[in-house]
Write a protein that holds these residues in place. Structure first.
Motif, PDB file in Angstrom:
ATOM      1  N   GLU A  56      32.147  21.733  18.247  1.00  0.00           N
ATOM      2  CA  GLU A  56      32.533  21.308  19.593  1.00  0.00           C
ATOM      3  C   GLU A  56      33.514  22.307  20.179  1.00  0.00           C
ATOM      4  O   GLU A  56      34.470  22.733  19.514  1.00  0.00           O
ATOM      5  CB  GLU A  56      33.178  19.918  19.564  1.00  0.00           C
ATOM      6  N   GLY A  57      33.273  22.673  21.418  1.00  0.00           N
ATOM      7  CA  GLY A  57      34.192  23.541  22.125  1.00  0.00           C
ATOM      8  C   GLY A  57      35.083  22.741  23.048  1.00  0.00           C
ATOM      9  O   GLY A  57      35.095  21.505  23.029  1.00  0.00           O
ATOM     10  N   PHE A  58      35.853  23.446  23.859  1.00  0.00           N
ATOM     11  CA  PHE A  58      36.722  22.769  24.816  1.00  0.00           C
ATOM     12  C   PHE A  58      37.005  23.711  25.972  1.00  0.00           C
ATOM     13  O   PHE A  58      36.763  24.924  25.888  1.00  0.00           O
ATOM     14  CB  PHE A  58      38.042  22.330  24.161  1.00  0.00           C
ATOM     15  N   VAL A  59      37.469  23.142  27.054  1.00  0.00           N
ATOM     16  CA  VAL A  59      37.897  23.907  28.225  1.00  0.00           C
ATOM     17  C   VAL A  59      39.381  23.661  28.413  1.00  0.00           C
ATOM     18  O   VAL A  59      39.822  22.511  28.505  1.00  0.00           O
ATOM     19  CB  VAL A  59      37.114  23.502  29.489  1.00  0.00           C
ATOM     20  N   LEU A  60      40.159  24.740  28.468  1.00  0.00           N
ATOM     21  CA  LEU A  60      41.607  24.636  28.599  1.00  0.00           C
ATOM     22  C   LEU A  60      42.021  25.083  29.999  1.00  0.00           C
ATOM     23  O   LEU A  60      42.092  26.279  30.279  1.00  0.00           O
ATOM     24  CB  LEU A  60      42.293  25.518  27.545  1.00  0.00           C
ATOM     25  N   PRO A  61      42.289  24.126  30.910  1.00  0.00           N
ATOM     26  CA  PRO A  61      42.734  24.518  32.264  1.00  0.00           C
ATOM     27  C   PRO A  61      44.141  25.114  32.210  1.00  0.00           C
ATOM     28  O   PRO A  61      45.026  24.587  31.530  1.00  0.00           O
ATOM     29  CB  PRO A  61      42.724  23.199  33.040  1.00  0.00           C
ATOM     30  N   LEU A  62      44.347  26.195  32.946  1.00  0.00           N
ATOM     31  CA  LEU A  62      45.654  26.833  33.009  1.00  0.00           C
ATOM     32  C   LEU A  62      46.347  26.569  34.336  1.00  0.00           C
ATOM     33  O   LEU A  62      47.536  26.304  34.378  1.00  0.00           O
ATOM     34  CB  LEU A  62      45.514  28.344  32.787  1.00  0.00           C
ATOM     35  N   MET A  63      45.601  26.644  35.420  1.00  0.00           N
ATOM     36  CA  MET A  63      46.165  26.412  36.745  1.00  0.00           C
ATOM     37  C   MET A  63      45.031  26.308  37.748  1.00  0.00           C
ATOM     38  O   MET A  63      43.913  26.752  37.491  1.00  0.00           O
ATOM     39  CB  MET A  63      47.097  27.556  37.163  1.00  0.00           C
ATOM     40  N   THR A  64      45.321  25.675  38.881  1.00  0.00           N
ATOM     41  CA  THR A  64      44.357  25.660  39.974  1.00  0.00           C
ATOM     42  C   THR A  64      44.360  27.025  40.630  1.00  0.00           C
ATOM     43  O   THR A  64      45.400  27.505  41.088  1.00  0.00           O
ATOM     44  CB  THR A  64      44.710  24.575  41.005  1.00  0.00           C
ATOM     45  N   TRP A  65      43.199  27.647  40.681  1.00  0.00           N
ATOM     46  CA  TRP A  65      43.120  29.003  41.208  1.00  0.00           C
ATOM     47  C   TRP A  65      42.822  29.000  42.700  1.00  0.00           C
ATOM     48  O   TRP A  65      43.457  29.691  43.492  1.00  0.00           O
ATOM     49  CB  TRP A  65      42.047  29.781  40.451  1.00  0.00           C
ATOM     50  N   ALA A  66      41.824  28.196  43.113  1.00  0.00           N
ATOM     51  CA  ALA A  66      41.443  28.180  44.530  1.00  0.00           C
ATOM     52  C   ALA A  66      40.904  26.807  44.881  1.00  0.00           C
ATOM     53  O   ALA A  66      40.259  26.144  44.071  1.00  0.00           O
ATOM     54  CB  ALA A  66      40.397  29.248  44.822  1.00  0.00           C
ATOM     55  N   SER A  67      41.199  26.384  46.109  1.00  0.00           N
ATOM     56  CA  SER A  67      40.666  25.134  46.624  1.00  0.00           C
ATOM     57  C   SER A  67      40.538  25.285  48.133  1.00  0.00           C
ATOM     58  O   SER A  67      41.528  25.278  48.860  1.00  0.00           O
ATOM     59  CB  SER A  67      41.596  23.960  46.278  1.00  0.00           C
ATOM     60  N   SER A  68      39.301  25.478  48.576  1.00  0.00           N
ATOM     61  CA  SER A  68      39.035  25.683  49.996  1.00  0.00           C
ATOM     62  C   SER A  68      37.715  25.024  50.334  1.00  0.00           C
ATOM     63  O   SER A  68      36.641  25.562  50.044  1.00  0.00           O
ATOM     64  CB  SER A  68      38.979  27.184  50.325  1.00  0.00           C
ATOM     65  N   GLY A  69      37.775  23.838  50.920  1.00  0.00           N
ATOM     66  CA  GLY A  69      36.562  23.108  51.236  1.00  0.00           C
ATOM     67  C   GLY A  69      35.809  22.745  49.974  1.00  0.00           C
ATOM     68  O   GLY A  69      36.362  22.194  49.021  1.00  0.00           O
ATOM     69  N   ALA A  70      34.525  23.104  49.961  1.00  0.00           N
ATOM     70  CA  ALA A  70      33.701  22.798  48.798  1.00  0.00           C
ATOM     71  C   ALA A  70      33.970  23.739  47.634  1.00  0.00           C
ATOM     72  O   ALA A  70      33.584  23.456  46.498  1.00  0.00           O
ATOM     73  CB  ALA A  70      32.217  22.869  49.173  1.00  0.00           C
ATOM     74  N   LEU A  71      34.634  24.873  47.903  1.00  0.00           N
ATOM     75  CA  LEU A  71      34.909  25.845  46.853  1.00  0.00           C
ATOM     76  C   LEU A  71      36.241  25.521  46.189  1.00  0.00           C
ATOM     77  O   LEU A  71      37.301  25.667  46.796  1.00  0.00           O
ATOM     78  CB  LEU A  71      34.937  27.263  47.430  1.00  0.00           C
ATOM     79  N   ALA A  72      36.177  25.064  44.954  1.00  0.00           N
ATOM     80  CA  ALA A  72      37.392  24.732  44.207  1.00  0.00           C
ATOM     81  C   ALA A  72      37.148  25.025  42.732  1.00  0.00           C
ATOM     82  O   ALA A  72      36.112  24.658  42.176  1.00  0.00           O
ATOM     83  CB  ALA A  72      37.761  23.261  44.400  1.00  0.00           C
ATOM     84  N   PHE A  73      38.075  25.718  42.119  1.00  0.00           N
ATOM     85  CA  PHE A  73      37.933  26.013  40.701  1.00  0.00           C
ATOM     86  C   PHE A  73      39.294  26.325  40.102  1.00  0.00           C
ATOM     87  O   PHE A  73      40.224  26.741  40.791  1.00  0.00           O
ATOM     88  CB  PHE A  73      36.970  27.189  40.461  1.00  0.00           C
ATOM     89  N   ASP A  74      39.384  26.100  38.798  1.00  0.00           N
ATOM     90  CA  ASP A  74      40.606  26.359  38.048  1.00  0.00           C
ATOM     91  C   ASP A  74      40.502  27.697  37.329  1.00  0.00           C
ATOM     92  O   ASP A  74      39.415  28.237  37.111  1.00  0.00           O
ATOM     93  CB  ASP A  74      40.848  25.257  37.006  1.00  0.00           C
ATOM     94  N   TRP A  75      41.664  28.210  36.970  1.00  0.00           N
ATOM     95  CA  TRP A  75      41.703  29.287  35.993  1.00  0.00           C
ATOM     96  C   TRP A  75      41.778  28.584  34.651  1.00  0.00           C
ATOM     97  O   TRP A  75      42.778  27.966  34.287  1.00  0.00           O
ATOM     98  CB  TRP A  75      42.926  30.166  36.214  1.00  0.00           C
ATOM     99  N   ALA A  76      40.673  28.642  33.903  1.00  0.00           N
ATOM    100  CA  ALA A  76      40.572  27.891  32.649  1.00  0.00           C
ATOM    101  C   ALA A  76      39.910  28.755  31.590  1.00  0.00           C
ATOM    102  O   ALA A  76      39.186  29.706  31.900  1.00  0.00           O
ATOM    103  CB  ALA A  76      39.771  26.608  32.865  1.00  0.00           C
ATOM    104  N   LEU A  77      40.149  28.424  30.346  1.00  0.00           N
ATOM    105  CA  LEU A  77      39.553  29.133  29.220  1.00  0.00           C
ATOM    106  C   LEU A  77      38.471  28.251  28.611  1.00  0.00           C
ATOM    107  O   LEU A  77      38.745  27.147  28.142  1.00  0.00           O
ATOM    108  CB  LEU A  77      40.610  29.468  28.164  1.00  0.00           C
ATOM    109  N   ARG A  78      37.238  28.746  28.640  1.00  0.00           N
ATOM    110  CA  ARG A  78      36.103  28.021  28.057  1.00  0.00           C
ATOM    111  C   ARG A  78      35.914  28.521  26.630  1.00  0.00           C
ATOM    112  O   ARG A  78      35.534  29.677  26.414  1.00  0.00           O
ATOM    113  CB  ARG A  78      34.846  28.248  28.887  1.00  0.00           C
TER     114      ARG A  78
END
Length: 643
Positions: A56-78
């Motif tokens: 099993e893997g995991f995703v480690l969120p570090l910070m919110t990178w961008a959030s603009s309308g429908a475009l939203a993503f974190d800086w995370a380590l997969r």
């Protein structure tokens, strides 16, 4: 914590050494960067043994990178199996390259800068392989491109190094443009750039169409083709490969790092990461297979005629990348990544071994000026044989297990494209053994062809350079047999744990049941290639010249690398320069500058010249001007009064 340490420690050491390079001695800079990479490699292996057994893997969120309308993503380590395989490969190879560089670059004037660049390069590659979304992956992608520019052009005093760095940067920008378009296409139709969302949504829109470039495309095909065109640039596939041989202008440790575990493998990783999309498009998979097979064949033919030891190995890299891609194209994703991992060890070994030869030969790289040195540098000689045997795919070396699995998968797959890949792979296996034997024979055997002054100074490299060679040789011998079951054998489903596409009864399973003749064909062809190399360059060294003389057109065609550079110069470079000169001389200088600042300055200068003639100190001329002016004023007043 292990994931964060693995990824960000190289960045920390790069920043520390880079920003404080004037305060650090060469030794301190080397210790800091090597220690950072060593600890990063240790953490990556601990992470590997934490993730793989659990499945099993995991995703480690570090910070919110961008959030603009429908475009939203974190800086995370997969972190999953695919990520940790890449992490361990990249950090291990990079650490050994760092250690090797301590000896190889010992006399350079800018050791801290070089070590900082290496660590920065490694960080961006780690960021790329742990990305949880396409934007973060593209960030690492561009960082790798920037770092390669800095490292290839490290010796910026050399015009050839500057030209090679610019060429690598520009050619990669072509691929990056398509990669960006692929990201735009995916976001437009999937509504997200997060991998988890993309993979979940993909089956539901697999048959949607979009109008693009005057035709209707399947959405999945369009997205995958654009992504693959981006991968072609980074991984030097045919058409966008021209930067790779020129990258040899950088120091040898740079060549090893770029060709073994970092930049050129980024495209292979991208296709493997996006395997849930590629498997939904037969057109994209066919394209990946055909381009990979064509690249493998093209690069192998060119390597047979090159005389620079590093360029032979560079074209070998290009050819092996072709193997990886057509493995992905026929659906054997595990086999493609398996070959990526094993190739990293023996290709780094070959490049660093070549660096040891160059070091011994007083910086000579032309194999025609070597020979007769195997007894003088026996350890390097042995290491080069191990790397070459692994590259050839000779049992029991690592390349045998990974490359043969790819060839068997190509045979087992259905479709004309897999047939093309299979037969191309058999031919390439023969050529690989031939040019590898040629490299060994020209470099180490026969009568010495170097100057006596050079031969007098031939010596084995210091331990700080030979120890990484020995450790890489261990990987080149054992990586295949140790990884076979997990990567492509019975344990592959538990090992990959869904990080790449694979199902029971797929092409990887079928590859284990091909006829015995198919299993033996690559090994037999490799042995034939070795025999041909020995005949041509050891027993009958006059034969290469006779063959080249008998087929001069074919020889020049291969020697000039299929004339790709000449065609590109004629079609793109020279017209671009001509257009640039037109806009520069006619547009910028004649029109913009001529009518703008230059024109105004000429008018001002002309007027000043006229008035300067008046202001010459003669009273008579002053009186004349005053009378002339008074006459003009009176004339104007009279004309106004009687209007």
């Amino acid at each position: 914590m292990l994931a964060v340490t693995t990824v960000f420690l190289p960045l920390l050491t790069a920043a520390l050494v880079g920003l404080l390079s004037r305060s650090f001695s060469d030794r301190v800079a080397s210790v800091v960067t090597c220690s950072g990479l060593g600890l990063s490699a240790l953490c990556s292996w601990l992470l590997f043994f934490q993730i793989v057994p659990a499945g099993e893997g995991f995703v480690l969120p570090l910070m919110t990178w961008a959030s603009s309308g429908a475009l939203a993503f974190d800086w995370a380590l997969r972190i999953d199996t695919l990520s940790v395989v890449m992490l361990t490969t990249v950090t291990t190879i990079s650490f050994l390259v760092h250690v090797y560089s301590v000896g190889y670059m010992a006399k350079d004037r800018s050791v801290p800068r070089f070590m900082a660049y290496l660590s920065l390069f490694t960080f961006f590659m780690l960021m790329l392989v742990t990305a949880d979304n396409l934007i973060q992956l593209f960030f690492g992608w561009e960082g790798v491109g920037l770092s390669s520019y800095l490292l290839i052009g490290f010796w910026f005093e050399r015009p050839s190094a500057n030209a090679a760095a610019v060429k690598a940067f520009l050619v990669n920008r072509v691929g990056d443009l398509f990669f960006l378009m692929g990201i735009f296409c995916i976001f437009w139709h999937f509504g997200s750039v997060q991998f988890a969302t993309i993979f979940e949504v993909a089956p539901s829109i697999a048959h949607h169409t979009v109008h693009f470039l005057w035709t209707d495309w399947n959405v999945m095909t369009l997205a995958c083709v654009l992504l693959f065109l981006g991968a072609m640039g980074k991984s030097a596939q045919i058409g966008l490969h021209t930067w790779l041989p020129d990258a040899m202008e950088g120091p040898t440790p740079v060549s090893a790092l770029i060709h073994a575990a970092t930049m050129v493998t980024a495209g292979v990783f991208l296709v493997a990461r996006m395997s849930p999309l590629f498997t939904l498009s037969d057109t994209a998979m066919t394209m990946v297979t055909v381009v990979g097979a064509a690249t493998a064949f093209f690069a192998a033919t060119v390597a047979c005629t090159q005389t620079d030891i590093k360029r032979v190995i560079a074209y070998s890299t290009c050819s092996q990348l072709g193997y990886m891609f057509f493995a992905l194209g026929v659906g054997a994703f595990g086999a493609g990544i398996f070959h990526l991992m094993t190739h990293a060890f023996f290709k780094a070994l070959l490049f660093l071994g070549a660096g040891s030869v160059i070091h011994a030969m007083s910086d000579e790289q032309d194999m025609r000026k070597m020979g007769g040195i195997w007894k003088l540098i026996p350890l390097t000689y042995a290491m080069m044989w191990i790397g070459s045997l692994a590259l050839m795919g000779i049992w029991p070396f690592a390349g045998y297990f990974s490359k043969d699995t790819i060839i068997e998968a190509a045979y087992a797959a259905s479709g004309w494209h897999s047939d093309v890949a299979f037969y191309a792979a058999i031919v390439v296996a023969t050529l690989t053994a031939f040019y590898s034997t040629r490299l060994i024979a020209l470099t180490f055997h026969g009568a010495p062809r170097a100057d006596e002054r050079v031969m007098d100074h031939v010596h084995e490299s210091p331990r700080v350079m030979t120890l990484p060679l020995v450790l890489l040789a261990v990987g080149a011998v054992l990586a295949g047999v140790l990884g076979y079951n997990s990567f492509v054998g019975d344990g592959r489903f538990a090992f990959w744990a869904g990080s790449i596409v694979g199902t029971p009864g797929d092409v990887t399973d079928l590859a284990h049941h091909v006829p015995l003749l198919v299993k033996l064909a690559p090994l037999v062809c490799s042995l034939f290639g070795v025999l041909a190399g020995v005949v041509f360059y050891v027993w009958k060294p006059c034969l290469p010249g006779r063959v080249a003389g008998a087929f001069p057109l074919a020889y020049r065609f291969l020697l000039n690398k299929w004339y790709f550079d000449e065609v590109y110069n004629a079609v793109f470079i020279r017209p671009a320069f001509a257009i640039g000169r037109l806009f520069w001389k006619t547009g910028d200088r004649a029109v913009i500058d001529g009518l703008g600042p230059d024109g105004l300055s000429r008018i001002t200068s002309g007027a000043a010249s006229v008035f300067s003639r008046i202001q010459n100190g003669l009273v008579s001329r002053y009186a004349f001007v005053m009378i002339f002016g008074l006459t003009g004023v009176v004339t104007w007043l009279l004309m106004t009064a009687f209007r």
